[in-house]
Scaffold this motif. Structure first.
Motif, PDB file in Angstrom:
ATOM      1  N   SER A  60       7.241  15.507  -3.095  1.00  0.00           N
ATOM      2  CA  SER A  60       7.475  14.253  -3.827  1.00  0.00           C
ATOM      3  C   SER A  60       6.861  14.330  -5.220  1.00  0.00           C
ATOM      4  CB  SER A  60       6.836  13.077  -3.086  1.00  0.00           C
ATOM      5  OG  SER A  60       7.358  12.968  -1.789  1.00  0.00           O
ATOM      6  N   SER A  61       7.438  13.564  -6.163  1.00  0.00           N
ATOM      7  CA  SER A  61       6.940  13.598  -7.545  1.00  0.00           C
ATOM      8  C   SER A  61       6.365  12.268  -8.029  1.00  0.00           C
ATOM      9  CB  SER A  61       8.058  14.011  -8.500  1.00  0.00           C
ATOM     10  OG  SER A  61       8.441  15.334  -8.225  1.00  0.00           O
ATOM     11  N   LEU A  62       6.802  11.166  -7.411  1.00  0.00           N
ATOM     12  CA  LEU A  62       6.275   9.862  -7.844  1.00  0.00           C
ATOM     13  C   LEU A  62       5.854   9.075  -6.592  1.00  0.00           C
ATOM     14  CD1 LEU A  62       5.737   7.522  -9.802  1.00  0.00           C
ATOM     15  CD2 LEU A  62       8.189   7.154  -9.985  1.00  0.00           C
ATOM     16  N   LEU A  63       6.824   8.661  -5.787  1.00  0.00           N
ATOM     17  CA  LEU A  63       6.499   7.968  -4.541  1.00  0.00           C
ATOM     18  C   LEU A  63       6.261   9.015  -3.449  1.00  0.00           C
ATOM     19  CD1 LEU A  63       9.260   5.220  -4.776  1.00  0.00           C
ATOM     20  CD2 LEU A  63       6.837   4.969  -5.356  1.00  0.00           C
ATOM     21  N   SER A  64       5.219   8.791  -2.637  1.00  0.00           N
ATOM     22  CA  SER A  64       4.866   9.808  -1.636  1.00  0.00           C
ATOM     23  C   SER A  64       5.658   9.654  -0.337  1.00  0.00           C
ATOM     24  CB  SER A  64       3.362   9.749  -1.344  1.00  0.00           C
ATOM     25  OG  SER A  64       3.021   8.454  -0.870  1.00  0.00           O
ATOM     26  N   CYS A  65       6.448   8.574  -0.225  1.00  0.00           N
ATOM     27  CA  CYS A  65       7.118   8.281   1.053  1.00  0.00           C
ATOM     28  C   CYS A  65       8.136   9.341   1.455  1.00  0.00           C
ATOM     29  CB  CYS A  65       7.781   6.908   1.000  1.00  0.00           C
ATOM     30  SG  CYS A  65       8.876   6.676  -0.388  1.00  0.00           S
ATOM     31  N   TRP A  66       8.703  10.083   0.505  1.00  0.00           N
ATOM     32  CA  TRP A  66       9.763  11.042   0.837  1.00  0.00           C
ATOM     33  C   TRP A  66       9.217  12.183   1.679  1.00  0.00           C
ATOM     34  CZ3 TRP A  66      12.887   7.579  -0.119  1.00  0.00           C
ATOM     35  CH2 TRP A  66      12.873   6.846  -1.300  1.00  0.00           C
ATOM     36  N   ASP A  67       7.978  12.590   1.432  1.00  0.00           N
ATOM     37  CA  ASP A  67       7.372  13.630   2.270  1.00  0.00           C
ATOM     38  C   ASP A  67       7.089  13.084   3.666  1.00  0.00           C
ATOM     39  OD1 ASP A  67       7.004  16.196   0.845  1.00  0.00           O
ATOM     40  OD2 ASP A  67       6.002  14.936  -0.622  1.00  0.00           O
ATOM     41  N   ARG A  68       6.707  11.832   3.748  1.00  0.00           N
ATOM     42  CA  ARG A  68       6.477  11.222   5.074  1.00  0.00           C
ATOM     43  C   ARG A  68       7.790  11.180   5.838  1.00  0.00           C
ATOM     44  NH1 ARG A  68       2.961   8.338   2.017  1.00  0.00           N
ATOM     45  NH2 ARG A  68       0.803   8.699   2.653  1.00  0.00           N
ATOM     46  N   LEU A  69       8.836  10.782   5.148  1.00  0.00           N
ATOM     47  CA  LEU A  69      10.175  10.657   5.747  1.00  0.00           C
ATOM     48  C   LEU A  69      10.669  11.994   6.303  1.00  0.00           C
ATOM     49  CD1 LEU A  69      12.348   8.318   5.796  1.00  0.00           C
ATOM     50  CD2 LEU A  69      13.383   9.456   3.838  1.00  0.00           C
ATOM     51  N   HIS A  70      10.404  13.072   5.583  1.00  0.00           N
ATOM     52  CA  HIS A  70      10.928  14.391   5.980  1.00  0.00           C
ATOM     53  C   HIS A  70       9.911  15.234   6.752  1.00  0.00           C
ATOM     54  CE1 HIS A  70      14.878  14.499   4.073  1.00  0.00           C
ATOM     55  NE2 HIS A  70      14.358  13.709   3.171  1.00  0.00           N
ATOM     56  N   GLY A  71       8.746  14.692   7.022  1.00  0.00           N
ATOM     57  CA  GLY A  71       7.725  15.447   7.747  1.00  0.00           C
ATOM     58  C   GLY A  71       7.162  16.593   6.920  1.00  0.00           C
ATOM     59  N   SER A  72       7.236  16.502   5.608  1.00  0.00           N
ATOM     60  CA  SER A  72       6.720  17.592   4.766  1.00  0.00           C
ATOM     61  C   SER A  72       5.393  17.226   4.092  1.00  0.00           C
ATOM     62  CB  SER A  72       7.757  17.993   3.706  1.00  0.00           C
ATOM     63  OG  SER A  72       8.164  16.874   2.941  1.00  0.00           O
ATOM     64  N   LEU A  73       4.770  16.137   4.585  1.00  0.00           N
ATOM     65  CA  LEU A  73       3.475  15.736   4.012  1.00  0.00           C
ATOM     66  C   LEU A  73       2.347  16.554   4.635  1.00  0.00           C
ATOM     67  CD1 LEU A  73       2.038  13.537   2.189  1.00  0.00           C
ATOM     68  CD2 LEU A  73       1.628  12.321   4.315  1.00  0.00           C
ATOM     69  N   ARG A  74       1.450  17.054   3.799  1.00  0.00           N
ATOM     70  CA  ARG A  74       0.295  17.782   4.322  1.00  0.00           C
ATOM     71  C   ARG A  74      -0.951  17.374   3.528  1.00  0.00           C
ATOM     72  NH1 ARG A  74      -0.564  24.057   6.085  1.00  0.00           N
ATOM     73  NH2 ARG A  74      -2.566  23.532   6.990  1.00  0.00           N
ATOM     74  N   LEU A  75      -1.959  16.907   4.226  1.00  0.00           N
ATOM     75  CA  LEU A  75      -3.168  16.430   3.552  1.00  0.00           C
ATOM     76  C   LEU A  75      -4.429  17.082   4.118  1.00  0.00           C
ATOM     77  CD1 LEU A  75      -2.271  12.607   3.603  1.00  0.00           C
ATOM     78  CD2 LEU A  75      -2.025  14.151   1.661  1.00  0.00           C
TER      79      LEU A  75
END
Ligand SMILES: [Zn+2]
Length: 273
Positions: A213-228
């Motif tokens: 994601s580049s602005l809103l972080s929700c797209w990584d959450r939506l696609h399961g590509s978020l890593r923290l």
């Protein structure tokens, strides 16, 4: 006048970020000193000139054509009867979501990765990395922007508002500012933050292949590509095979997309995932 004031405010904000990230750094620097900053600024200036030059022959005509012929999703039935304010919100979200897809594609299509790799081979990550995009990547991105305008049917006010916020977000999330962890957690619920994007700049494939994601972080959450879950001190910033400073000089960075180089396979194809 308003436009000049906005650019002045942006310049002051970037300057302040540049100072703060040196006072409170999030990650240790591998290439301290002015050479890297100067290189990123030159690459950034070429990128800005390319974006400005692409606006006139590509994005502006696409916008005129879409308005004249009533083209795009948001101008089609039944969306054209939705209140304007809702169409602005939809347009903003669709621009940001399709940019997520474009960034994801930049990590997979060999012809796009050659250019995007120039952004990733920076050995450190700070606000100047947010300006460091190869002019070829930004010329391709202008073509993509024209397609967004034609397919989505966003009006020019929505596009301008999103582009301005995106620019601020890009410089911010590339910065090396150590925010209090609580502040970062609150921001992360909605926006891309420096720790989140730092993981995307890792040399390791399973870390780089996250947080698109580049602005809103929700797209990584939506696609399961978020890593923290990767601590910043455990990260090595850059691209495997380009870890020495003589491999990322100005000349080698600008010529990288045009060279035959086995290290230039997209991270997914190179089997680093
Ligand atoms: Zn990337």
């Amino acid at each position: 006048m308003l436009r000049s004031l906005k650019w002045l405010a942006f310049g002051v904000a970037v300057g302040a970020l540049f100072v703060v990230e040196r006072l409170r750094p999030l990650r240790a620097s591998k290439e301290p000193g002015p050479a890297r900053v100067g290189r990123n600024l030159v690459i950034g200036l070429l990128a800005a000139a390319t974006t400005a030059a692409s606006e006139w022959p590509l994005v502006a005509p696409a916008q005129r054509l879409a308005e004249l012929r009533r083209l795009g999703l948001l101008r089609s039935f039944p969306l054209r009867y939705v209140p304007r304010v809702l169409r602005l919100v939809f347009g903003f979200l669709l621009l940001d979501y399709t940019l997520y897809l474009w960034h994801w594609l930049n990590h997979r299509a060999p012809g796009l990765w050659r250019f995007h790799a120039v952004h990733h081979i920076d050995l450190d990550l700070d606000s100047t990395t947010g300006l460091r995009f190869h002019f070829g990547e930004l010329a391709l991105a202008a073509g993509f922007r024209a397609a967004q305008v034609l397919v989505l049917g966003v009006d020019r006010d929505t596009l301008r508002a999103w582009q301005q916020l995106l620019l601020v977000s890009v410089v911010f999330h590339h910065s090396n500012v150590e925010l209090p962890i609580e502040a970062e957690r609150i921001l992360q619920a909605m926006f891309v933050t420096p720790r989140m994007h730092g993981i995307h700049h890792s040399t390791k494939g399973d870390e780089m292949n996250t947080n698109y994601s580049s602005l809103l972080s929700c797209w990584d959450r939506l696609h399961g590509s978020l890593r923290l879950d990767v601590p910043q001190e455990a990260l090595t910033i850059g691209v495997e095979g380009f870890t020495a400073s003589d491999q990322v000089t100005l000349g080698r960075s600008l010529s990288l997309p045009f060279r035959q180089d086995a290290r230039l396979l997209p991270p997914v194809e190179a089997g680093r995932l």
